[in-house]
Motif scaffolding. Structure first.
Motif, PDB file in Angstrom:
ATOM      1  N   LYS A 160      69.923  45.268  36.452  1.00  0.00           N
ATOM      2  CA  LYS A 160      69.450  46.633  36.687  1.00  0.00           C
ATOM      3  C   LYS A 160      70.440  47.398  37.571  1.00  0.00           C
ATOM      4  CE  LYS A 160      64.591  45.277  36.313  1.00  0.00           C
ATOM      5  NZ  LYS A 160      64.874  43.847  36.071  1.00  0.00           N
ATOM      6  N   ILE A 161      70.965  48.473  37.041  1.00  0.00           N
ATOM      7  CA  ILE A 161      71.920  49.278  37.801  1.00  0.00           C
ATOM      8  C   ILE A 161      71.329  50.618  38.226  1.00  0.00           C
ATOM      9  CG2 ILE A 161      73.912  48.174  36.744  1.00  0.00           C
ATOM     10  CD1 ILE A 161      74.199  50.598  34.929  1.00  0.00           C
ATOM     11  N   ALA A 162      70.048  50.816  37.961  1.00  0.00           N
ATOM     12  CA  ALA A 162      69.366  52.031  38.413  1.00  0.00           C
ATOM     13  C   ALA A 162      67.909  51.676  38.708  1.00  0.00           C
ATOM     14  CB  ALA A 162      69.449  53.118  37.349  1.00  0.00           C
ATOM     15  N   PRO A 163      67.368  52.202  39.812  1.00  0.00           N
ATOM     16  CA  PRO A 163      68.057  53.016  40.826  1.00  0.00           C
ATOM     17  C   PRO A 163      69.003  52.160  41.651  1.00  0.00           C
ATOM     18  CG  PRO A 163      65.843  52.484  41.556  1.00  0.00           C
ATOM     19  CD  PRO A 163      65.960  51.961  40.152  1.00  0.00           C
ATOM     20  N   TRP A 164      69.954  52.819  42.323  1.00  0.00           N
ATOM     21  CA  TRP A 164      70.955  52.103  43.114  1.00  0.00           C
ATOM     22  C   TRP A 164      71.340  52.961  44.319  1.00  0.00           C
ATOM     23  CZ3 TRP A 164      73.067  47.330  41.546  1.00  0.00           C
ATOM     24  CH2 TRP A 164      74.077  46.823  42.378  1.00  0.00           C
ATOM     25  N   THR A 165      71.356  52.335  45.481  1.00  0.00           N
ATOM     26  CA  THR A 165      71.764  53.060  46.682  1.00  0.00           C
ATOM     27  C   THR A 165      72.896  52.315  47.389  1.00  0.00           C
ATOM     28  OG1 THR A 165      70.083  51.942  48.031  1.00  0.00           O
ATOM     29  CG2 THR A 165      69.488  54.075  47.048  1.00  0.00           C
ATOM     30  N   ILE A 166      73.693  53.083  48.121  1.00  0.00           N
ATOM     31  CA  ILE A 166      74.794  52.540  48.914  1.00  0.00           C
ATOM     32  C   ILE A 166      74.643  53.038  50.343  1.00  0.00           C
ATOM     33  CG2 ILE A 166      77.295  52.405  49.205  1.00  0.00           C
ATOM     34  CD1 ILE A 166      77.549  53.093  46.262  1.00  0.00           C
ATOM     35  N   GLU A 167      74.578  52.104  51.256  1.00  0.00           N
ATOM     36  CA  GLU A 167      74.456  52.430  52.676  1.00  0.00           C
ATOM     37  C   GLU A 167      75.853  52.559  53.279  1.00  0.00           C
ATOM     38  OE1 GLU A 167      72.945  50.241  56.793  1.00  0.00           O
ATOM     39  OE2 GLU A 167      72.225  49.518  54.830  1.00  0.00           O
ATOM     40  N   VAL A 168      76.130  53.701  53.875  1.00  0.00           N
ATOM     41  CA  VAL A 168      77.406  53.931  54.556  1.00  0.00           C
ATOM     42  C   VAL A 168      77.096  54.108  56.033  1.00  0.00           C
ATOM     43  CG1 VAL A 168      79.471  55.366  54.710  1.00  0.00           C
ATOM     44  CG2 VAL A 168      78.332  55.060  52.498  1.00  0.00           C
ATOM     45  N   GLY A 169      77.593  53.177  56.874  1.00  0.00           N
ATOM     46  CA  GLY A 169      77.208  53.218  58.282  1.00  0.00           C
ATOM     47  C   GLY A 169      78.187  52.502  59.170  1.00  0.00           C
ATOM     48  N   LEU A 195      80.360  52.269  62.533  1.00  0.00           N
ATOM     49  CA  LEU A 195      80.988  53.143  63.530  1.00  0.00           C
ATOM     50  C   LEU A 195      81.330  54.495  62.911  1.00  0.00           C
ATOM     51  CD1 LEU A 195      83.265  50.455  65.229  1.00  0.00           C
ATOM     52  CD2 LEU A 195      81.055  51.328  66.035  1.00  0.00           C
ATOM     53  N   VAL A 196      80.288  55.248  62.622  1.00  0.00           N
ATOM     54  CA  VAL A 196      80.444  56.575  62.019  1.00  0.00           C
ATOM     55  C   VAL A 196      79.511  57.551  62.730  1.00  0.00           C
ATOM     56  CG1 VAL A 196      81.091  55.646  59.764  1.00  0.00           C
ATOM     57  CG2 VAL A 196      78.688  56.158  60.249  1.00  0.00           C
ATOM     58  N   LYS A 197      79.847  58.829  62.656  1.00  0.00           N
ATOM     59  CA  LYS A 197      79.014  59.867  63.249  1.00  0.00           C
ATOM     60  C   LYS A 197      77.911  60.329  62.303  1.00  0.00           C
ATOM     61  CE  LYS A 197      82.938  61.641  65.940  1.00  0.00           C
ATOM     62  NZ  LYS A 197      83.849  62.799  66.163  1.00  0.00           N
ATOM     63  N   ASN A 198      78.084  60.059  61.028  1.00  0.00           N
ATOM     64  CA  ASN A 198      77.161  60.584  60.030  1.00  0.00           C
ATOM     65  C   ASN A 198      76.749  59.502  59.041  1.00  0.00           C
ATOM     66  OD1 ASN A 198      75.660  62.484  58.567  1.00  0.00           O
ATOM     67  ND2 ASN A 198      77.425  63.043  57.289  1.00  0.00           N
ATOM     68  N   PRO A 199      75.996  58.487  59.510  1.00  0.00           N
ATOM     69  CA  PRO A 199      75.573  57.435  58.583  1.00  0.00           C
ATOM     70  C   PRO A 199      74.615  58.004  57.534  1.00  0.00           C
ATOM     71  CG  PRO A 199      74.408  57.231  60.666  1.00  0.00           C
ATOM     72  CD  PRO A 199      75.456  58.299  60.869  1.00  0.00           C
ATOM     73  N   LYS A 200      74.672  57.445  56.351  1.00  0.00           N
ATOM     74  CA  LYS A 200      73.829  57.968  55.283  1.00  0.00           C
ATOM     75  C   LYS A 200      73.692  56.941  54.172  1.00  0.00           C
ATOM     76  CE  LYS A 200      73.211  62.046  52.337  1.00  0.00           C
ATOM     77  NZ  LYS A 200      73.760  63.384  51.948  1.00  0.00           N
ATOM     78  N   THR A 201      72.564  56.979  53.502  1.00  0.00           N
ATOM     79  CA  THR A 201      72.358  56.171  52.310  1.00  0.00           C
ATOM     80  C   THR A 201      72.381  57.091  51.096  1.00  0.00           C
ATOM     81  OG1 THR A 201      71.062  54.501  53.490  1.00  0.00           O
ATOM     82  CG2 THR A 201      70.802  54.602  51.103  1.00  0.00           C
ATOM     83  N   PHE A 202      73.276  56.787  50.166  1.00  0.00           N
ATOM     84  CA  PHE A 202      73.463  57.613  48.975  1.00  0.00           C
ATOM     85  C   PHE A 202      72.877  56.929  47.752  1.00  0.00           C
ATOM     86  CE2 PHE A 202      76.990  58.694  51.775  1.00  0.00           C
ATOM     87  CZ  PHE A 202      77.131  60.072  51.629  1.00  0.00           C
ATOM     88  N   GLY A 203      72.285  57.716  46.875  1.00  0.00           N
ATOM     89  CA  GLY A 203      72.032  57.252  45.527  1.00  0.00           C
ATOM     90  C   GLY A 203      73.313  57.431  44.733  1.00  0.00           C
ATOM     91  N   VAL A 204      73.574  56.535  43.777  1.00  0.00           N
ATOM     92  CA  VAL A 204      74.801  56.646  42.989  1.00  0.00           C
ATOM     93  C   VAL A 204      74.875  57.991  42.293  1.00  0.00           C
ATOM     94  CG1 VAL A 204      76.004  55.755  40.962  1.00  0.00           C
ATOM     95  CG2 VAL A 204      75.202  54.189  42.693  1.00  0.00           C
ATOM     96  N   GLU A 205      73.739  58.482  41.827  1.00  0.00           N
ATOM     97  CA  GLU A 205      73.746  59.781  41.155  1.00  0.00           C
ATOM     98  C   GLU A 205      74.171  60.900  42.101  1.00  0.00           C
ATOM     99  OE1 GLU A 205      69.682  59.015  42.843  1.00  0.00           O
ATOM    100  OE2 GLU A 205      71.164  57.866  41.696  1.00  0.00           O
ATOM    101  N   ASP A 206      73.875  60.745  43.401  1.00  0.00           N
ATOM    102  CA  ASP A 206      74.319  61.736  44.383  1.00  0.00           C
ATOM    103  C   ASP A 206      75.833  61.700  44.528  1.00  0.00           C
ATOM    104  OD1 ASP A 206      71.637  62.405  44.940  1.00  0.00           O
ATOM    105  OD2 ASP A 206      71.502  60.767  46.389  1.00  0.00           O
ATOM    106  N   ILE A 245      78.776  49.878  52.746  1.00  0.00           N
ATOM    107  CA  ILE A 245      80.112  50.155  53.268  1.00  0.00           C
ATOM    108  C   ILE A 245      79.943  50.401  54.759  1.00  0.00           C
ATOM    109  CG2 ILE A 245      82.098  51.702  53.209  1.00  0.00           C
ATOM    110  CD1 ILE A 245      81.394  52.333  50.304  1.00  0.00           C
ATOM    111  N   GLU A 246      80.606  49.565  55.562  1.00  0.00           N
ATOM    112  CA  GLU A 246      80.394  49.594  57.009  1.00  0.00           C
ATOM    113  C   GLU A 246      81.726  49.733  57.741  1.00  0.00           C
ATOM    114  OE1 GLU A 246      78.037  46.903  60.355  1.00  0.00           O
ATOM    115  OE2 GLU A 246      78.666  45.998  58.471  1.00  0.00           O
TER     116      GLU A 246
END
Length: 319
Positions: A100-109, A111-122, A246-247
């Motif tokens: 299953k490749i959908a839904p799919w999220t990527i956590e980017v966090g 040592l960053v000022k703007n951590p965020k979790t993205f959906g691949v579609e975003d 991605i960290e």
């Protein structure tokens, strides 16, 4: 500063049409040259025969600027190095068909000022999608050329705003043993989930790419769908698949192959013909679809863009 490395670009004339590719494969099979090609494992794709009534594979009239044939869509998607599914390259596509490749999220966090979790579609809507035709050089001395679709890693990292303490980028693959049989193999000692890493300046280089597709089509599970890393100046195992995290970190992160066998798989993994693998030479490679070997290019031919990242480093030690 002047560098001795000259980059050799890949033009968009590089992809062999499907019908030409399969006629070449038929000739190779007839001469018995296929057998030896299965001895090496990583990054050693080989095409399978077309399936009746299957959707036609994407094709291109592109050719390599060096005059060599390059892998077809079928080649790329039917012989895969993806141990989360299987160590048998020809089994991966079948085992991954229900992944299953959908839904799919990527956590980017981290040592960053703007951590965020993205959906691949975003990600595909936010960042301009482009095609990049990159050479891939496997650590086991195979090479190929792939037309990826996606966007630069740097563009994503800039939105996260790394802090001054961030020195490295750590990547992590999805852990789903219920869908990825290699992750639950009782005889496997691999430290799942798969992890990789880059120095921050490497990750911010324009060549580092997050691929969401290939041949103008959405990526498929066996090739790291829905999103994977592509780092064309490094050996293929650095290009981690099916990313979920991605960290940004301060210290060099542990990476899977370097952890398992550091004398064979270095953290940097830059393509370097002067540094042999303990069990084979890296001075030459065999482009899939060709009969003879060719000389390996330093940094896989992308030296003009990346050699400066390693000024002052001994690349025989920092391999």
């Amino acid at each position: 500063m002047t560098h001795l490395y000259k980059s050799i670009p890949v033009r968009s004339s590089e992809i062999t049409p499907k019908q030409v590719y399969f006629s070449r494969r038929d000739f190779i099979k007839a001469t018995g040259l296929i057998a030896g090609s299965l001895a090496l494992a990583a990054c050693a794709p080989a095409a399978q025969e077309a399936t009746p009534n299957a959707k036609p594979a994407p094709t291109s009239t592109a050719t390599d600027e060096l005059g060599s044939a390059v892998n077809s869509y079928s080649d790329i998607t039917n012989y895969n190095n993806y141990y989360e599914f299987s160590t048998d390259k020809q089994s991966v596509a079948g085992l991954a068909k229900d992944f299953k490749i959908a839904p799919w999220t990527i956590e980017v966090g981290g040592l960053v000022k703007n951590p965020k979790t993205f959906g691949v579609e975003d990600l595909t809507k936010t960042f301009t999608q482009e095609e990049r035709i990159y050479r891939l050089r496997c650590v086991e001395a195979w090479s190929m050329v792939i037309p990826w679709n996606g966007f630069s890693l740097a563009s994503l990292l800039k939105t996260a705003e790394p802090t001054s303490d961030a020195k490295y980028v750590r990547f992590e693959t999805v852990y789903r043993p219920e869908e990825m049989p290699g992750q639950k193999d009782p005889f496997s000692s691999y430290p799942w989930p798969y992890q990789e890493g880059l120095r921050l300046d490497e990750a911010m280089n324009d060549l580092a790419f997050l691929a969401t597709g290939l041949y103008g089509e959405p990526n498929v599970a066996q090739n790291g769908a829905p999103i994977r890393l592509v780092v064309p100046w490094k050996y293929g195992f650095k290009s981690i698949k099916s990313i979920v995290k991605i960290e940004l970190v301060a210290e060099q992160p542990a990476t899977m192959w370097n952890t398992i066998q550091s004398n064979e798989y270095g953290f940097y993994a830059n393509v370097n013909p002067a540094v042999d693998h303990p069990r084979w030479t890296q001075a030459s490679e065999r482009r899939i679809g060709e009969f003879s070997r060719r000389a390996t290019l330093p940094f896989n031919g992308y030296g003009e863009q990346v050699a400066h990242l390693y000024d002052g480093m001994d690349l025989t030690k920092n391999y």
